[in-house]
Write a protein that holds these residues in place. Sequence first.
Motif, PDB file in Angstrom:
ATOM      1  N   ILE A 140     -69.310  10.149  50.724  1.00 41.69           N
ATOM      2  CA  ILE A 140     -69.912   9.815  52.016  1.00 41.69           C
ATOM      3  C   ILE A 140     -71.119   8.913  51.792  1.00 41.69           C
ATOM      4  N   SER A 141     -71.177   7.842  52.571  1.00 38.49           N
ATOM      5  CA  SER A 141     -72.267   6.892  52.462  1.00 38.49           C
ATOM      6  C   SER A 141     -73.502   7.365  53.235  1.00 38.49           C
ATOM      7  N   HIS A 174     -72.814  18.699  52.452  1.00 36.20           N
ATOM      8  CA  HIS A 174     -72.344  17.324  52.365  1.00 36.20           C
ATOM      9  C   HIS A 174     -73.387  16.508  51.603  1.00 36.20           C
ATOM     10  N   PHE A 175     -72.936  15.901  50.516  1.00 34.41           N
ATOM     11  CA  PHE A 175     -73.780  15.112  49.620  1.00 34.41           C
ATOM     12  C   PHE A 175     -73.495  13.627  49.870  1.00 34.41           C
ATOM     13  N   TYR A 176     -74.553  12.814  50.013  1.00 37.91           N
ATOM     14  CA  TYR A 176     -74.419  11.408  50.403  1.00 37.91           C
ATOM     15  C   TYR A 176     -74.924  10.475  49.312  1.00 37.91           C
ATOM     16  N   VAL A 177     -74.346   9.265  49.255  1.00 43.67           N
ATOM     17  CA  VAL A 177     -74.726   8.280  48.243  1.00 43.67           C
ATOM     18  C   VAL A 177     -74.901   6.905  48.874  1.00 43.67           C
ATOM     19  N   ASP A 178     -75.590   6.030  48.143  1.00 40.05           N
ATOM     20  CA  ASP A 178     -75.597   4.601  48.458  1.00 40.05           C
ATOM     21  C   ASP A 178     -75.058   3.855  47.240  1.00 40.05           C
ATOM     22  N   ILE A 179     -75.037   2.537  47.318  1.00 42.69           N
ATOM     23  CA  ILE A 179     -74.404   1.763  46.241  1.00 42.69           C
ATOM     24  C   ILE A 179     -75.184   1.885  44.930  1.00 42.69           C
ATOM     25  N   GLN A 180     -76.493   2.043  44.999  1.00 46.72           N
ATOM     26  CA  GLN A 180     -77.276   2.217  43.774  1.00 46.72           C
ATOM     27  C   GLN A 180     -76.945   3.560  43.110  1.00 46.72           C
ATOM     28  N   ASP A 181     -76.750   4.602  43.931  1.00 41.42           N
ATOM     29  CA  ASP A 181     -76.319   5.894  43.385  1.00 41.42           C
ATOM     30  C   ASP A 181     -74.990   5.751  42.651  1.00 41.42           C
TER      31      ASP A 181
END
Length: 221
Positions: A140-141, A174-181
């Motif tokens: 998930i973004s 719910h764990f979220y990420v971005d592109i750097q992650d």
Amino acid sequence: MIKSKPWDWSKNKNEGWLTPSIESCYLAESWKSKGFNKFLDLGCGLGRHSIYFAKKGFSVNAVDLSEFALNYLNDWAEKEKLNIKTETCDMLNLPFNDDSFDCIIDYNVIYHTDTLGFLKSLEEVKRVLKSDGELFITLISKNTWSFKNADNYRRIDENTILRNEDDTERNVPHFYVDIQDIRNYFKNFDFVVPPLEQTEYDIENTGYYSTHFNLILHKKY
């Protein structure tokens, strides 16, 4: 690390969870062309991907934390006369030897934990995936509606919230990420294709949207 919590599949009313994801056809053909056979459906749910890949000739193992879901899959596989090995387990501790699988689908699964749980689960996925094997994973973004409006939810850590709007996954983290992650977390993988971020809208309420990353990854030696 937060304790893993299964979806309550007994409350599911969405028939879409019985239809393979649109990526399945591509993945099956791509993986067969590479000679892959040993397939793991991680967090299989009701079994839509397990059934599909078994019909395509893969040797399928399916795991989930929900006994209800695995019972459903076992009944479905029996009706289809398919041999699918199922096991109840937590994604934090997979019951397989190192280098067991050629290919793994981790669809809407690994992000149902907190940051420490995600890192532990990813280590388990890397452990059981063969070198030169491939992983399809969805994340998930942080661009999704629920993370941008995280004040409406209970926060577990800076990347994780508990959502409560869906009966099947009530109080599931719910764990979220971005592109750097993604760049940081997947250093031990090559990207088969560039990361794809896509958004799904509720057509009846377009103010609400869900944004995910789809990743196809190749495990380095």
